[in-house]
Design an enzyme around this catalytic site. Structure first.
Site, mmCIF file in Angstrom:
data_model
loop_
_atom_site.group_PDB
_atom_site.id
_atom_site.type_symbol
_atom_site.label_atom_id
_atom_site.label_comp_id
_atom_site.label_asym_id
_atom_site.label_seq_id
_atom_site.Cartn_x
_atom_site.Cartn_y
_atom_site.Cartn_z
ATOM 1 N N HIS A 1 18.775 -37.465 -5.013
ATOM 2 C CA HIS A 1 17.901 -37.785 -3.879
ATOM 3 C C HIS A 1 16.450 -37.417 -4.176
ATOM 4 C CE1 HIS A 1 21.426 -38.732 -1.517
ATOM 5 N NE2 HIS A 1 21.966 -37.627 -2.010
ATOM 6 N N ASN B 1 -2.257 1.856 5.525
ATOM 7 C CA ASN B 1 -1.350 0.784 5.137
ATOM 8 C C ASN B 1 -1.117 -0.061 6.386
ATOM 9 O OD1 ASN B 1 0.760 -0.817 4.219
ATOM 10 N ND2 ASN B 1 2.303 0.778 4.499
ATOM 11 N N GLY B 2 -1.337 -1.363 6.284
ATOM 12 C CA GLY B 2 -1.109 -2.228 7.446
ATOM 13 C C GLY B 2 -2.345 -3.065 7.743
ATOM 14 N N LYS C 1 6.044 -4.460 -3.445
ATOM 15 C CA LYS C 1 7.474 -4.308 -3.199
ATOM 16 C C LYS C 1 7.836 -4.487 -1.731
ATOM 17 C CE LYS C 1 11.639 -3.181 -4.397
ATOM 18 N NZ LYS C 1 12.356 -4.273 -5.061
ATOM 19 N N CYS D 1 0.844 -1.185 0.000
ATOM 20 C CA CYS D 1 0.000 0.000 0.000
ATOM 21 C C CYS D 1 0.888 1.247 0.000
ATOM 22 C CB CYS D 1 -0.957 0.097 1.164
ATOM 23 S SG CYS D 1 -2.152 -1.238 1.186
ATOM 24 N N LYS E 1 13.114 -15.555 -9.144
ATOM 25 C CA LYS E 1 12.873 -14.481 -10.108
ATOM 26 C C LYS E 1 11.918 -14.965 -11.212
ATOM 27 C CE LYS E 1 14.209 -11.206 -8.549
ATOM 28 N NZ LYS E 1 14.803 -11.417 -7.343
ATOM 29 N N GLU F 1 17.764 -18.184 -6.226
ATOM 30 C CA GLU F 1 17.385 -16.832 -6.634
ATOM 31 C C GLU F 1 16.913 -16.820 -8.099
ATOM 32 O OE1 GLU F 1 16.683 -14.203 -5.256
ATOM 33 O OE2 GLU F 1 16.938 -12.613 -6.723
ATOM 34 N N ARG G 1 4.175 -0.326 -4.617
ATOM 35 C CA ARG G 1 3.848 -0.848 -3.281
ATOM 36 C C ARG G 1 2.543 -1.636 -3.251
ATOM 37 N NH1 ARG G 1 7.001 1.711 0.624
ATOM 38 N NH2 ARG G 1 5.592 0.932 2.204
ATOM 39 N N TRP H 1 -2.584 -2.802 -1.777
ATOM 40 C CA TRP H 1 -2.306 -4.240 -1.854
ATOM 41 C C TRP H 1 -3.283 -4.858 -0.870
ATOM 42 C CZ3 TRP H 1 -0.852 -8.453 1.091
ATOM 43 C CH2 TRP H 1 -0.392 -9.564 0.364
ATOM 44 N N GLU I 1 8.275 -15.371 -9.883
ATOM 45 C CA GLU I 1 7.528 -14.137 -9.601
ATOM 46 C C GLU I 1 7.259 -13.313 -10.845
ATOM 47 O OE1 GLU I 1 11.300 -11.753 -7.581
ATOM 48 O OE2 GLU I 1 9.298 -11.122 -7.044
HETATM 49 C C1 F6R Z 1 11.911 -10.870 -4.792
HETATM 50 C C2 F6R Z 1 11.787 -9.848 -3.782
HETATM 51 C C3 F6R Z 1 11.334 -10.250 -2.422
HETATM 52 C C4 F6R Z 1 12.068 -9.438 -1.340
HETATM 53 C C5 F6R Z 1 11.496 -9.766 0.043
HETATM 54 C C6 F6R Z 1 12.221 -9.033 1.157
HETATM 55 O O1 F6R Z 1 12.373 -10.350 -5.995
HETATM 56 O O2 F6R Z 1 12.022 -8.704 -4.025
HETATM 57 O O3 F6R Z 1 11.482 -11.609 -2.214
HETATM 58 O O4 F6R Z 1 13.422 -9.734 -1.395
HETATM 59 O O5 F6R Z 1 10.143 -9.414 0.071
HETATM 60 O O6 F6R Z 1 12.148 -7.655 0.994
HETATM 61 P P1 F6R Z 1 13.102 -6.685 1.788
HETATM 62 O O7 F6R Z 1 14.479 -6.894 1.305
HETATM 63 O O8 F6R Z 1 12.591 -5.305 1.481
HETATM 64 O O9 F6R Z 1 12.961 -7.033 3.238
#
Ligand code: F6R
Length: 614
Positions: free
Chosen positions: A507, A101-102, A609, A2, A488, A484, A27, A75, A491
């Protein structure tokens, strides 16, 4: 999670608020809405979906002229992402508008109380409850600020609330507990927002608020109090990046721009952190040498991509300091009664500095007297503020939801911390540390070199656009890189992607290999002997079972060539630094794959984000 904006000044509030929302849309993008104070009434418009839908609705109507306004990009947590649940929410008489937000954890009890008093709520959200309560306090004679304080004292959970009222044209009141809120300090105008990006175009002077503070802004004044009404102060700071950092600057997506910025982000993160004679000095680490020497265990906590940086931290910390290091998902750490004491150092990694799971985990660690060191990319955010010490990465604002440049700089920060500990504890000779720092200094140009050679990776994504599964294999530091790479792709491209430790292949995971399944393999540098050779055997094994092997290996690695359907050459760097170059082609691949499959690269579905709720 949000984005919220509030404005009071002389400019058209709608334009300022909409522009702020555009910069905060990363956000959350389930719905968007605005409220303007127009004469004796509030004007609101809100729409489910991205900001463009709200823009369209506003263009089709005639919004009133106003110089005070609030806005929200959502969000969804409580209630489906539809028009009705979109913010702002109004009080019963429509004279108070609130964005939030929250999560207000006790909202059901408060809602029941309002309903039994005969109030009708129009949405399923927890936010509307706050709007009703604030308006009810005003009806009893309170001003907006007092009403906000009274209501905040009754709320449990995490919230940033921003409210305005048509009873007083020229003010916006905001409050925070456990969720982000910054104030933008202008000339004859002031702002509140979840992030400085919302007002950076107007002012670079800002103020962060502490826990349980309320701020009232007018065009001329900013007044901070605590929830009890005692005068209080926010912490002023200057935003040292400019508007260009929050723009796409000619790139199709923020993610592409942020991938390209990685060499600079790494160089900036290293800048000024070692002396001419090659010693590390990390001034921000406010822990004494004595405290650092007393540490007998390190636990790294983080979520998502930051957790993958944490997994890599274990390799470097244990290698250079010989201090046992555990790595744990922040959401798991907190609930399992971990063994932590005053000699434990907890490293909390968070780009945003606001991730609720990481924040709660660090509070849990501090309650048990552990020392907490934050690695964060966001100055003044909650996680660094609540930690004993902080090392800031200097990646600049990361706006694409998928983390890229923050990840690489987090890895660099972990190296710096490990080396610093080794230096303070006398485990490495000065010249050894200098030699490693020199290797780190060469990484920006190695990453730039990789970026110059990724066109075949894009081509490969275009070719593989229709596949349903992609696997990633790594060993040692290549394993977190595999995780990682898979994250990526999940998502961004919404496809089945998994990362495995190559040693685990036999395994179970090898059963997933069938004709044509693409498998990315991250091969350790040639000089790694057994580690390298075992990986070559793994590639041979999966290829024999039909996998299409896409091999990332050091330039000139002849041994892998016979088993690689595609070979991505990486610059020669020491093993522990290899993730910094090996991750880049995987980022590019996911980004291109999302584009090929027609997805919004910067705003993948269901994600936001900054995850400020648990
Ligand atoms: C994936 C991504 C998320 C963040 C996670 C932690 O691309 O961006 O997995 O890494 O939500 O976010 P932060 O680093 O802001 O605590």
């Amino acid at each position: 999670m949000c984005g919220i904006v509030g404005y009071v000044g002389a400019k058209p509030a709608l334009e300022v608020v909409l522009e702020g929302l555009r910069r905060l849309e990363y956000r959350g993008y389930d719905s968007a809405g605005v409220a303007l104070v127009a004469g004796d009434a509030l004007f609101t418009e809100k729409r489910a979906g991205k900001l463009a839908k709200l823009d369209k609705a506003l263009s089709a109507g005639t919004p009133p002229a106003a110089t005070t306004g609030i806005g929200h990009t959502r969000w969804a947590t409580h209630g489906a992402p539809n028009d009705r649940n979109a913010h702002p929410h109004l009080g019963a008489g429509g004279r108070v508008a609130v964005v939030h937000n929250g999560i207000i954890e006790n909202f059901s009890a408060l809602r029941a109380e309002l309903e039994s008093a005969g109030q009708e709520l129009r949405s399923e959200t927890d936010t509307e409850v706050a709007a009703h309560l604030i308006e009810a306090e005003i009806d009893k004679g309170a001003d907006l600020t007092t009403a906000m304080r009274q209501v905040c004292r009754r709320l449990d959970g995490a919230f940033t609330l921003v409210a305005t009222t048509c009873d007083d044209h020229d003010q916006v009141v905001a409050a925070r507990r456990n969720s982000p809120l910054v104030v933008g300090l202008g000339e004859g105008e002031n702002f509140v927002a979840s992030d400085v990006a919302a007002f950076i175009e107007h002012t670079r002077e800002a103020m962060e608020l502490a826990q349980d503070q309320v701020v009232t802004i007018t065009g001329e004044q900013v007044l901070v109090t605590d929830f009890a009404g005692n005068p209080s102060e926010g912490k002023r700071f200057h935003v040292d990046w400019d508007i260009a950092a929050a723009e796409k600057s000619g790139y199709d997506y923020f993610m592409l721009k942020e991938i390209a910025e990685q060499p600079q982000a790494i160089a900036d993160t290293l800048l000024g952190r070692f002396t001419d004679d090659g010693r590390l000095h990390l001034d921000e680490i406010r822990l004494s040498d004595e405290e650092l020497r007393g540490i007998d265990k390190i636990i790294v906590i983080a979520c998502g991509t930051a957790f993958h940086a944490g997994l890599l931290a274990k390799y470097v910390i244990e290698h250079w300091t010989r201090i046992p290091c555990e790595v744990e998902l922040a959401s798991e750490f907190r609930y399992r009664d971990p063994i932590v004491d005053r000699d434990t150092m907890v490293i909390a990694i968070s780009q945003s500095g606001e991730t609720m799971d990481t924040l709660m985990a660090l509070r849990h660690a501090r309650e048990q007297r552990a020392k907490v060191l934050a690695i964060s990319n966001t100055n003044g955010s909650t996680i660094p503020r609540e930690s004993d010490a902080v090392l800031y990465t200097r990646a600049g604002p990361e706006i694409a939801v998928a983390s890229t440049k923050a990840f690489l700089t987090q890895i660099v920060a972990c190296h710096l911390i490990a080396l610093y500990l080794a230096q303070v504890r006398g485990l490495k000779y000065g010249d050894e540390i200098t030699a490693i720092l020199r290797q780190l200094e060469r990484i920006p140009s190695a990453v730039a070199e990789v970026l110059g050679t990724v066109e075949p990776v894009r081509q490969l994504a275009r070719e593989l656009g229709d596949v349903e599964t992609v696997l990633f294999l790594g060993r040692h530091v290549g394993y977190p890189v595999a995780l990682e790479g898979a994250l990526k792709l999940k998502e961004l491209a919404y496809m089945h992607a998994e990362g495995f430790a190559a040693g685990e292949l036999k395994h179970g995971p090898i059963a997933l290999i069938e004709e044509g399944v693409p498998v990315f393999v991250i091969v350790p540098p040639k000089g790694r002997g057994v580690l390298h050779d075992k990986m070559v055997s793994n590639i041979a094994e999966i290829r024999a079972r039909g996998a299409r092997t896409i091999v990332l290996a050091e330039q000139g690695d002849e041994a892998v060539a016979p088993y690689a359907d595609e070979l991505i050459a990486l610059p020669a760097v020491p093993t522990l630094l290899q993730p910094l170059v090996a991750t880049v082609p995987l980022q590019v691949f996911s980004c291109e794959m999302a584009t090929v499959r027609g997805h919004d690269v910067d705003q993948p579905r269901n994600l936001a984000k900054s995850v400020t709720v648990e």
